[in-house]
Design a protein around this motif. Structure first.
Motif, short mmCIF file in Angstrom:
data_model
loop_
_atom_site.label_atom_id
_atom_site.label_comp_id
_atom_site.label_asym_id
_atom_site.label_seq_id
_atom_site.Cartn_x
_atom_site.Cartn_y
_atom_site.Cartn_z
N THR A 195 5.17 58.36 -28.59
CA THR A 195 4.13 57.85 -29.50
C THR A 195 2.75 57.34 -29.25
O THR A 195 1.54 57.26 -30.10
CB THR A 195 4.77 56.88 -30.45
OG1 THR A 195 5.89 57.40 -31.66
CG2 THR A 195 3.90 56.16 -31.75
N ILE A 196 2.62 56.66 -28.48
CA ILE A 196 1.82 55.42 -28.08
C ILE A 196 0.52 56.35 -26.52
O ILE A 196 -0.63 56.91 -27.02
CB ILE A 196 1.48 54.24 -26.83
CG1 ILE A 196 2.68 53.47 -28.06
CG2 ILE A 196 0.69 53.80 -26.39
CD1 ILE A 196 3.15 52.33 -26.73
N ALA A 197 1.52 57.40 -26.65
CA ALA A 197 0.53 58.63 -25.31
C ALA A 197 -0.56 59.70 -26.67
O ALA A 197 -1.81 59.77 -26.08
CB ALA A 197 1.98 59.44 -24.74
N TRP A 198 0.43 60.46 -27.50
CA TRP A 198 -0.54 60.37 -28.25
C TRP A 198 -2.17 60.52 -29.35
O TRP A 198 -2.67 60.95 -29.55
CB TRP A 198 0.39 61.48 -29.70
CG TRP A 198 1.42 62.47 -28.77
CD1 TRP A 198 2.24 62.96 -28.78
CD2 TRP A 198 0.74 63.65 -28.48
NE1 TRP A 198 3.09 63.75 -27.64
CE2 TRP A 198 1.89 64.53 -27.98
CE3 TRP A 198 -0.21 64.35 -28.19
CZ2 TRP A 198 1.60 65.91 -27.39
CZ3 TRP A 198 -0.35 65.18 -27.72
CH2 TRP A 198 0.52 66.63 -27.18
N GLU A 199 -1.10 58.78 -29.52
CA GLU A 199 -2.60 58.02 -29.43
C GLU A 199 -3.84 58.00 -28.59
O GLU A 199 -4.93 57.90 -29.09
CB GLU A 199 -2.29 56.36 -29.99
CG GLU A 199 -1.30 57.10 -31.61
CD GLU A 199 -1.74 56.74 -32.52
OE1 GLU A 199 -3.40 55.96 -32.57
OE2 GLU A 199 -1.58 56.95 -34.00
N ILE A 200 -3.39 57.46 -27.60
CA ILE A 200 -4.37 57.64 -26.44
C ILE A 200 -4.96 59.34 -26.09
O ILE A 200 -6.60 58.87 -26.12
CB ILE A 200 -3.84 56.85 -25.06
CG1 ILE A 200 -3.26 56.06 -25.34
CG2 ILE A 200 -4.84 57.26 -24.05
CD1 ILE A 200 -2.66 55.07 -24.05
N LEU A 201 -4.22 60.21 -26.65
CA LEU A 201 -4.43 61.59 -26.74
C LEU A 201 -5.75 61.92 -26.77
O LEU A 201 -6.69 62.58 -26.30
CB LEU A 201 -3.90 62.31 -25.69
CG LEU A 201 -2.76 61.68 -24.56
CD1 LEU A 201 -1.38 62.98 -24.47
CD2 LEU A 201 -3.73 62.86 -23.26
N SER A 202 -5.48 61.84 -28.71
CA SER A 202 -5.71 61.58 -29.21
C SER A 202 -7.10 60.91 -29.70
O SER A 202 -8.35 61.70 -30.54
CB SER A 202 -5.39 61.87 -30.36
OG SER A 202 -3.85 62.20 -30.41
N ALA A 203 -7.34 59.77 -28.80
CA ALA A 203 -9.04 59.53 -29.02
C ALA A 203 -9.74 59.28 -28.44
O ALA A 203 -10.92 59.02 -28.30
CB ALA A 203 -8.13 57.43 -28.90
N GLY A 204 -9.56 60.38 -27.37
CA GLY A 204 -10.88 60.91 -26.52
C GLY A 204 -9.96 62.35 -24.93
O GLY A 204 -8.93 62.26 -24.82
N ASN A 205 -11.08 62.20 -24.65
CA ASN A 205 -11.00 62.98 -22.90
C ASN A 205 -9.96 61.95 -22.19
O ASN A 205 -10.57 62.08 -20.99
CB ASN A 205 -11.92 63.37 -22.84
CG ASN A 205 -11.83 64.68 -20.95
OD1 ASN A 205 -10.47 65.31 -21.28
ND2 ASN A 205 -12.31 64.71 -20.74
N ASN A 206 -8.98 61.42 -22.90
CA ASN A 206 -8.14 60.56 -21.39
C ASN A 206 -6.80 61.22 -20.81
O ASN A 206 -6.28 62.76 -21.95
CB ASN A 206 -7.22 59.68 -22.57
CG ASN A 206 -8.75 58.52 -22.81
OD1 ASN A 206 -9.62 58.66 -22.53
ND2 ASN A 206 -8.53 58.40 -24.36
N LYS A 207 -6.49 60.88 -19.89
CA LYS A 207 -5.28 61.28 -19.72
C LYS A 207 -3.78 60.19 -19.73
O LYS A 207 -4.10 58.52 -19.49
CB LYS A 207 -5.36 61.63 -17.90
CG LYS A 207 -6.51 62.82 -17.88
CD LYS A 207 -6.03 62.72 -16.16
CE LYS A 207 -7.03 61.89 -15.19
NZ LYS A 207 -7.17 62.35 -14.10
N VAL A 208 -2.38 60.39 -19.49
CA VAL A 208 -1.41 59.44 -19.54
C VAL A 208 -0.90 59.61 -18.65
O VAL A 208 -0.35 60.82 -18.48
CB VAL A 208 -0.93 59.20 -20.26
CG1 VAL A 208 0.30 58.47 -20.84
CG2 VAL A 208 -1.99 59.26 -22.41
#
Length: 217
Positions: A195-208
């Protein structure tokens, strides 16, 4: 000195008296099943994450087993006011975690709801994260992720309720182009991290990437 005599440090598992800077006795230390898989390897932990979200790397320090030393360690860290266990686990992790193939930009622990934080008095992941931050010279952010809903402990929920985490977390700051290492205590279903990962990925060009103290097989 007098307190050490009256209240000696004892092994978290077998209750033997041990040195003040130790967590478990040598015999119980041998019973801990460390994963022995690298951060960048195609490990069991990484495969489980891949089923839920795009992950760069993944690492679990220990296997989380029923009636075992690792379970006692995590339980005491979370529920018996032993925040300093996080420091010892970070020291164990620092000796095993190799970032040569993908050092993250930021360390981010899974947050507690403010009400839960007030009840417990500390987030069991904060000291762990801060020690690793200092060891690897990677900044951390305890406030990047906000938990929106108060709920009972994951350990007390049935499997169906563990899967229901819609709108549980949100991002508090603008982030883009960052490699975030998410930190949690135990990987069970992986739903919280996903759930957190998808929030981070959706926030910009991020990697997790993901780091946990233990993985429940």
């Amino acid at each position: 000195m007098m307190l050490d005599i009256l209240f000696p440090n004892r092994c978290i598992s077998c209750n033997r008296i041990i040195e003040v800077n130790l967590l478990v006795c040598p015999l119980c230390m041998e019973q801990i099943r460390f994963t022995h898989t690298g951060y960048s390897e195609d490990s069991f932990m990484k495969q489980k994450c891949k089923l839920l979200f795009p992950v760069e790397n993944a690492f679990a320090l220990m296997n989380f087993e029923k009636e075992n030393v690792s379970r006692s360690i995590i339980h005491d860290l979370k529920y018996r006011n032993r925040e300093n266990i996080g420091k010892i686990l970070a020291e164990w992790t620092a000796g095993r975690l190799d970032f040569r193939y993908g050092k993250p930009d930021l360390l981010v622990p899974v947050p507690l709801h403010p009400k839960k934080l007030k009840e417990r008095g500390y987030n069991q992941l904060h000291l762990f994260t801060e020690i690793l931050s200092s060891f690897y010279d990677i900044p951390f952010d305890h406030d990047l992720i906000r938990r929106n809903h108060y709920s009972k402990a994951q350990a007390l929920k049935d499997k169906q309720h563990r899967l229901e985490t819609g709108n549980t977390f949100s991002i508090t700051k603008n982030i883009s182009g960052k490699h975030i290492l998410l930190i949690d205590d135990v990987f069970t279903t992986g739903n919280t991290l996903a759930t957190i990962a998808w929030e981070i990925l959706s926030a910009g060009n991020n990697k997790v990437s993901v780091l946990v103290m233990a993985i429940d097989e």
